[in-house]
Write an enzyme that holds these catalytic residues in place. Structure first.
Site, PDB file in Angstrom:
ATOM      1  N   PRO A 127       8.001  -1.866  -3.327  1.00 28.19           N
ATOM      2  CG  PRO A 127       6.052  -0.654  -2.871  1.00 28.19           C
ATOM      3  CD  PRO A 127       6.566  -1.862  -3.616  1.00 28.19           C
ATOM      4  CB  CYS A 128      11.513  -2.674   0.560  1.00 31.52           C
ATOM      5  SG  CYS A 128      12.909  -2.222  -0.479  1.00 31.52           S
ATOM      6  CG  HIS A 129      11.056   2.978  -1.480  1.00 26.94           C
ATOM      7  ND1 HIS A 129      10.940   2.016  -2.472  1.00 26.94           N
ATOM      8  CD2 HIS A 129      10.193   3.965  -1.791  1.00 26.94           C
ATOM      9  CE1 HIS A 129      10.032   2.437  -3.347  1.00 26.94           C
ATOM     10  NE2 HIS A 129       9.577   3.605  -2.959  1.00 26.94           N
TER      11      HIS A 129
END
Length: 158
Positions: A127-129
């Protein structure tokens, strides 16, 4: 080792997912520059690709908060450390780049952390977001400009 792929639909548009025999390799948005699939094999019934597709659908519908599909993180040692740490950010949480740098015990590496975050090939799954700037904005979301408004709207839940 062979690479397999398929295209799937999502609330964020079409995605391309790739895997080898053992693990998921990548999740790409249609705006990404996808590495050549020339040698990859289109295999819509591949077990890992099906598992990924199912888990992404559950995630986007709000029925899944964590992924269990096996992953292959392929980058530098630093990148892999950043990506592994990204997987510890809980559903519904956001961190800023400094928190991520602190979490890998390298508080002076904010820019390098941002660079590694942007090179994540497992969008949504890793989950880079969930990493934002200190002022609460996205820091150049890898999904591209068309997705920034959508991700901004739903990032609290994904």
């Amino acid at each position: 080792m062979d690479t397999f792929f398929k295209h799937i639909d999502s609330p964020l548009g079409q995605m391309t997912i790739t895997a080898n025999a053992n693990a998921l390799l990548s999740v790409w948005f249609e705006t990404h520059t996808i590495p050549s699939l020339h040698h990859a094999i289109l295999k819509p019934d591949h077990a890992i690709l099906l598992q990924c597709e199912e888990q992404l659908a559950e995630y986007f519908s709000g029925d899944r908060k964590q992924f269990s599909v096996p992953l292959s993180l392929e980058g530098t040692q630093f990148q892999e450390r950043v990506w592994q740490t990204l997987t510890t950010i809980l559903y519904g949480q956001t961190w800023h780049y400094q928190q991520l740098a602190n979490a890998i015990d390298n508080p002076n590496a904010c820019r390098a952390v941002g660079s590694a975050n942007g090179k994540n090939t497992l969008s949504v799954i890793v989950p880079c977001h969930r990493v934002i700037t200190k002022n609460g904005n996205l820091g150049g979301y890898a999904g591209g400009e068309p997705y920034q408004a959508t991700v901004t709207r739903i990032r609290k839940t994904i």
